[in-house]
Scaffold this motif. Structure first.
Motif, PDB file in Angstrom:
ATOM      1  N   ILE A  61      10.254  11.630  12.404  1.00 63.71           N
ATOM      2  CA  ILE A  61      10.017  10.204  12.588  1.00 63.71           C
ATOM      3  C   ILE A  61       9.234   9.639  11.405  1.00 63.71           C
ATOM      4  O   ILE A  61       8.160  10.124  11.057  1.00 63.71           O
ATOM      5  CB  ILE A  61       9.256   9.938  13.899  1.00 63.71           C
ATOM      6  CG1 ILE A  61      10.073  10.416  15.096  1.00 63.71           C
ATOM      7  CG2 ILE A  61       8.939   8.452  14.049  1.00 63.71           C
ATOM      8  CD1 ILE A  61      11.401   9.723  15.261  1.00 63.71           C
ATOM      9  N   THR A  62       9.776   8.590  10.796  1.00 58.02           N
ATOM     10  CA  THR A  62       9.144   7.935   9.654  1.00 58.02           C
ATOM     11  C   THR A  62       8.462   6.646  10.102  1.00 58.02           C
ATOM     12  O   THR A  62       8.652   6.170  11.226  1.00 58.02           O
ATOM     13  CB  THR A  62      10.183   7.590   8.581  1.00 58.02           C
ATOM     14  OG1 THR A  62      11.110   6.621   9.130  1.00 58.02           O
ATOM     15  CG2 THR A  62      10.961   8.832   8.153  1.00 58.02           C
ATOM     16  N   SER A  63       7.699   6.061   9.201  1.00 58.45           N
ATOM     17  CA  SER A  63       7.053   4.786   9.498  1.00 58.45           C
ATOM     18  C   SER A  63       8.089   3.702   9.792  1.00 58.45           C
ATOM     19  O   SER A  63       7.893   2.864  10.683  1.00 58.45           O
ATOM     20  CB  SER A  63       6.171   4.357   8.324  1.00 58.45           C
ATOM     21  OG  SER A  63       5.095   5.251   8.125  1.00 58.45           O
ATOM     22  N   GLY A  89       0.798  -1.215   0.000  1.00 59.54           N
ATOM     23  CA  GLY A  89       0.000   0.000   0.000  1.00 59.54           C
ATOM     24  C   GLY A  89       0.833   1.269   0.000  1.00 59.54           C
ATOM     25  O   GLY A  89       2.064   1.228  -0.044  1.00 59.54           O
ATOM     26  N   ASP A  90       0.144   2.388   0.069  1.00 62.23           N
ATOM     27  CA  ASP A  90       0.761   3.718   0.054  1.00 62.23           C
ATOM     28  C   ASP A  90       1.566   3.957  -1.217  1.00 62.23           C
ATOM     29  O   ASP A  90       2.608   4.622  -1.197  1.00 62.23           O
ATOM     30  CB  ASP A  90       1.667   3.919   1.276  1.00 62.23           C
ATOM     31  CG  ASP A  90       0.903   3.893   2.583  1.00 62.23           C
ATOM     32  OD1 ASP A  90      -0.340   3.803   2.533  1.00 62.23           O
ATOM     33  OD2 ASP A  90       1.539   3.964   3.649  1.00 62.23           O
ATOM     34  N   GLU A 109       0.387  13.622   5.077  1.00 59.01           N
ATOM     35  CA  GLU A 109      -0.399  14.192   3.988  1.00 59.01           C
ATOM     36  C   GLU A 109       0.483  15.130   3.188  1.00 59.01           C
ATOM     37  O   GLU A 109       1.136  16.005   3.749  1.00 59.01           O
ATOM     38  CB  GLU A 109      -1.613  14.946   4.534  1.00 59.01           C
ATOM     39  CG  GLU A 109      -2.554  15.448   3.440  1.00 59.01           C
ATOM     40  CD  GLU A 109      -3.810  16.086   4.007  1.00 59.01           C
ATOM     41  OE1 GLU A 109      -4.705  16.412   3.209  1.00 59.01           O
ATOM     42  OE2 GLU A 109      -3.900  16.239   5.234  1.00 59.01           O
ATOM     43  N   ASN A 110       0.529  14.897   1.878  1.00 56.68           N
ATOM     44  CA  ASN A 110       1.375  15.698   0.995  1.00 56.68           C
ATOM     45  C   ASN A 110       2.833  15.712   1.452  1.00 56.68           C
ATOM     46  O   ASN A 110       3.514  16.744   1.393  1.00 56.68           O
ATOM     47  CB  ASN A 110       0.844  17.139   0.900  1.00 56.68           C
ATOM     48  CG  ASN A 110      -0.555  17.200   0.325  1.00 56.68           C
ATOM     49  OD1 ASN A 110      -0.900  16.445  -0.581  1.00 56.68           O
ATOM     50  ND2 ASN A 110      -1.374  18.099   0.856  1.00 56.68           N
ATOM     51  N   GLY A 111       3.277  14.560   1.931  1.00 57.96           N
ATOM     52  CA  GLY A 111       4.673  14.414   2.337  1.00 57.96           C
ATOM     53  C   GLY A 111       5.010  14.978   3.701  1.00 57.96           C
ATOM     54  O   GLY A 111       6.162  14.903   4.136  1.00 57.96           O
ATOM     55  N   LYS A 112       4.013  15.520   4.422  1.00 61.36           N
ATOM     56  CA  LYS A 112       4.246  16.096   5.746  1.00 61.36           C
ATOM     57  C   LYS A 112       3.525  15.263   6.799  1.00 61.36           C
ATOM     58  O   LYS A 112       2.339  14.982   6.678  1.00 61.36           O
ATOM     59  CB  LYS A 112       3.731  17.538   5.786  1.00 61.36           C
ATOM     60  CG  LYS A 112       4.022  18.251   7.096  1.00 61.36           C
ATOM     61  CD  LYS A 112       3.523  19.690   7.053  1.00 61.36           C
ATOM     62  CE  LYS A 112       3.810  20.419   8.363  1.00 61.36           C
ATOM     63  NZ  LYS A 112       3.329  21.822   8.323  1.00 61.36           N
ATOM     64  N   THR A 113       4.262  14.855   7.853  1.00 66.67           N
ATOM     65  CA  THR A 113       3.665  14.007   8.878  1.00 66.67           C
ATOM     66  C   THR A 113       2.650  14.789   9.704  1.00 66.67           C
ATOM     67  O   THR A 113       2.747  16.000   9.867  1.00 66.67           O
ATOM     68  CB  THR A 113       4.733  13.418   9.816  1.00 66.67           C
ATOM     69  OG1 THR A 113       5.319  14.475  10.585  1.00 66.67           O
ATOM     70  CG2 THR A 113       5.804  12.696   9.031  1.00 66.67           C
ATOM     71  N   LYS A 114       1.670  14.050  10.241  1.00 67.44           N
ATOM     72  CA  LYS A 114       0.626  14.651  11.055  1.00 67.44           C
ATOM     73  C   LYS A 114       0.935  14.592  12.546  1.00 67.44           C
ATOM     74  O   LYS A 114       0.147  15.055  13.368  1.00 67.44           O
ATOM     75  CB  LYS A 114      -0.705  13.943  10.783  1.00 67.44           C
ATOM     76  CG  LYS A 114      -1.275  14.183   9.389  1.00 67.44           C
ATOM     77  CD  LYS A 114      -2.532  13.357   9.182  1.00 67.44           C
ATOM     78  CE  LYS A 114      -3.221  13.710   7.870  1.00 67.44           C
ATOM     79  NZ  LYS A 114      -3.892  15.021   7.922  1.00 67.44           N
ATOM     80  N   GLY A 169       9.918   7.498  -5.192  1.00 67.61           N
ATOM     81  CA  GLY A 169      10.090   8.555  -4.217  1.00 67.61           C
ATOM     82  C   GLY A 169       9.154   8.527  -3.029  1.00 67.61           C
ATOM     83  O   GLY A 169       9.168   9.440  -2.197  1.00 67.61           O
ATOM     84  N   LYS A 170       8.343   7.458  -2.893  1.00 68.07           N
ATOM     85  CA  LYS A 170       7.391   7.386  -1.794  1.00 68.07           C
ATOM     86  C   LYS A 170       7.533   6.048  -1.067  1.00 68.07           C
ATOM     87  O   LYS A 170       7.528   4.990  -1.716  1.00 68.07           O
ATOM     88  CB  LYS A 170       5.962   7.544  -2.327  1.00 68.07           C
ATOM     89  CG  LYS A 170       4.906   7.618  -1.234  1.00 68.07           C
ATOM     90  CD  LYS A 170       3.522   7.841  -1.836  1.00 68.07           C
ATOM     91  CE  LYS A 170       2.468   7.916  -0.739  1.00 68.07           C
ATOM     92  NZ  LYS A 170       1.104   8.089  -1.290  1.00 68.07           N
ATOM     93  N   PRO A 171       7.655   6.052   0.276  1.00 72.00           N
ATOM     94  CA  PRO A 171       7.775   4.792   1.019  1.00 72.00           C
ATOM     95  C   PRO A 171       6.517   3.942   0.866  1.00 72.00           C
ATOM     96  O   PRO A 171       5.392   4.456   0.971  1.00 72.00           O
ATOM     97  CB  PRO A 171       7.960   5.244   2.479  1.00 72.00           C
ATOM     98  CG  PRO A 171       8.424   6.658   2.386  1.00 72.00           C
ATOM     99  CD  PRO A 171       7.776   7.223   1.164  1.00 72.00           C
TER     100      PRO A 171
END
Length: 230
Positions: free
Chosen positions: A128-130, A34-35, A151-156, A97-99
């Protein structure tokens, strides 16, 4: 056994081991991926995963009307070893470019949908990343899914970690709640759907989350990301 400090938490130094797969379905071992970036194609997935071993099939899920990618796919291997290795070494790696997020495909995803053994982690540092979140929590048991909301590359600033057992989730919560990670004290609580989130459950931390804007955002995010039919 050697230990080291990781994100302010003392953890054992271990070598990643492939996670055991569920029972094969029709002779293949299936992974949910996913993602995905909307531009990822089945050919891209084949190029990424065939480095692990022979692939039985790849299916990128698309909208039945518009034909656009739904940003998730299934990758099927012929052997449990190859599927386990792919999960271990490709999870959270980048594609276009996306995990990407990988987990075992679940034919009967009741555990994932109900949120059993699921932890809500908030007050995360923006760096902090997944993958880092999973590294922090993997010491306490088998993780079914782990993700930092973005969202849009910025963590919540919050994320979810779901284990295969309630015992593992509670061990992780007790060990990591209130610890400093990149200078911020993280908040780890048992996650429950809003309908089940009551003081009567006896979870003081869960009760203290009521009314939190971040918690409400987390509820909506979890419903959209984890309750779909994979």
């Amino acid at each position: 056994m050697a230990v080291q400090f990781m994100y302010g938490v003392l953890v054992p130094v271990t070598t990643p081991k492939p996670k055991l797969p569920p029972e094969a379905d029709n002779g293949v071992w299936s992974l949910y991926v996913g993602d995905l970036d909307p531009q990822v194609t089945e050919a891209d997935l084949i190029d990424k995963f065939r480095l692990i071993g022979p692939i039985a099939s790849v299916r990128l899920c698309c909208d039945s009307f518009a034909g656009d990618s739904l940003c998730y796919a299934y990758v099927n291997f012929f052997t449990s070893l190859d599927s386990s290795t792919a999960l271990c070494f490709l999870n959270h790696k980048e594609l276009k470019g996306k995990p990407i997020r990988i987990m075992w495909s679940q034919r009967y995803p009741l555990t994932r949908k109900t949120g059993i053994a699921n932890l809500f982690v908030k007050n995360l540092h923006p760096s902090i990343t997944s993958a880092q979140l999973q590294s922090m929590f993997s010491k306490f048991g088998k993780i079914l899914s782990c993700k930092v909301a973005a969202e849009n590359g910025k963590t919540k600033g919050f994320g979810f970690v779901q284990y295969d057992s309630e015992q593992s989730s509670m061990t992780a919560r007790n060990a990591l709640h209130g610890t400093l990670v990149e200078g911020k004290k993280i908040y780890v609580s048992k996650f429950a759907k809003k309908s089940a989130r009551t003081v009567a459950h006896g979870d003081a931390m869960m009760a203290s989350l009521e009314g939190s804007n971040q918690t409400e955002a987390a509820q909506k995010y979890w419903e959209s990301e984890f309750c779909m039919e994979f």
